[in-house]
Design a protein around this motif. Structure first.
Motif, PDB file in Angstrom:
ATOM      1  N   ALA A   6       0.854  -1.188   0.000  1.00  0.00           N
ATOM      2  CA  ALA A   6       0.000   0.000   0.000  1.00  0.00           C
ATOM      3  C   ALA A   6       0.888   1.235   0.000  1.00  0.00           C
ATOM      4  N   LEU A   7       0.566   2.186  -0.829  1.00  0.00           N
ATOM      5  CA  LEU A   7       1.308   3.444  -0.904  1.00  0.00           C
ATOM      6  C   LEU A   7       0.581   4.503  -0.086  1.00  0.00           C
ATOM      7  N   PRO A   8       1.305   5.521   0.377  1.00  0.00           N
ATOM      8  CA  PRO A   8       0.689   6.552   1.220  1.00  0.00           C
ATOM      9  C   PRO A   8      -0.486   7.280   0.566  1.00  0.00           C
ATOM     10  N   ASP A   9      -0.507   7.342  -0.758  1.00  0.00           N
ATOM     11  CA  ASP A   9      -1.577   8.063  -1.449  1.00  0.00           C
ATOM     12  C   ASP A   9      -2.813   7.201  -1.709  1.00  0.00           C
ATOM     13  N   GLY A  10      -2.841   5.965  -1.173  1.00  0.00           N
ATOM     14  CA  GLY A  10      -3.995   5.094  -1.328  1.00  0.00           C
ATOM     15  C   GLY A  10      -3.900   4.128  -2.495  1.00  0.00           C
ATOM     16  N   ASP A  41      -4.644   2.178  -8.723  1.00  0.00           N
ATOM     17  CA  ASP A  41      -5.516   2.723  -7.673  1.00  0.00           C
ATOM     18  C   ASP A  41      -6.644   1.749  -7.367  1.00  0.00           C
ATOM     19  N   GLY A  42      -6.535   0.533  -7.928  1.00  0.00           N
ATOM     20  CA  GLY A  42      -7.618  -0.432  -7.738  1.00  0.00           C
ATOM     21  C   GLY A  42      -8.816   0.068  -8.512  1.00  0.00           C
ATOM     22  N   ALA A  43      -9.978  -0.094  -7.978  1.00  0.00           N
ATOM     23  CA  ALA A  43     -11.172   0.441  -8.631  1.00  0.00           C
ATOM     24  C   ALA A  43     -11.303   1.908  -8.225  1.00  0.00           C
ATOM     25  N   SER A  44     -11.453   2.774  -9.191  1.00  0.00           N
ATOM     26  CA  SER A  44     -11.570   4.217  -8.913  1.00  0.00           C
ATOM     27  C   SER A  44     -12.984   4.509  -8.428  1.00  0.00           C
ATOM     28  N   ILE A  45     -13.184   4.257  -7.163  1.00  0.00           N
ATOM     29  CA  ILE A  45     -14.514   4.390  -6.576  1.00  0.00           C
ATOM     30  C   ILE A  45     -14.496   5.522  -5.546  1.00  0.00           C
TER      31      ILE A  45
END
Length: 124
Positions: A6-10, A41-45
């Protein structure tokens, strides 16, 4: 399972390469290879939607979202972008995302993808 940090920006950085079979039919297999180090960013939700569809990284749609991000980031044409969306939908189904949820997510990526592609100056 996707291994990531996991990165600090999510967002998330893959710590191992990912190989995903999208579909197999009549002796033809569609496989996507994503290298270690890819950032997604995974799913941009939007955060307010998380209680409904789940968080962008830790959910049954994460693997589909990572593949979709990779395909869209590397699309060279609008047709490739459309195929990325179709593969996203196929993977959502493969990983057991309920029909209502995968339909909403697919419509969202179609709309967002069209808008993003136009902003980038991509021709249809």
């Amino acid at each position: 399972m996707i291994h990531f940090e996991a990165l600090p920006d999510g967002r998330a950085r893959l710590t191992m390469a990912v190989s995903e079979v999208i579909w197999e039919h009549n002796g033809v297999t569609d496989i996507v290879q994503i290298p270690r180090g890819f950032v997604t960013d995974g799913a941009s939700i939007p955060r307010w939607v998380w209680p409904i569809v789940g968080p962008p990284i830790r959910s049954n749609h994460f693997r589909a979202a990572v593949v979709h991000d990779w395909l869209c980031e590397n699309a060279q044409s609008y047709d490739e972008r459309l195929m990325g969306d179709a593969k996203f939908f196929a993977l959502l189904r493969k990983y057991g995302v309920p029909r209502w949820k995968r339909s909403v997510m697919y419509l969202a990526v179609r709309l967002a993808g069209w808008w993003t592609w136009r902003k980038k100056g991509g021709a249809q």
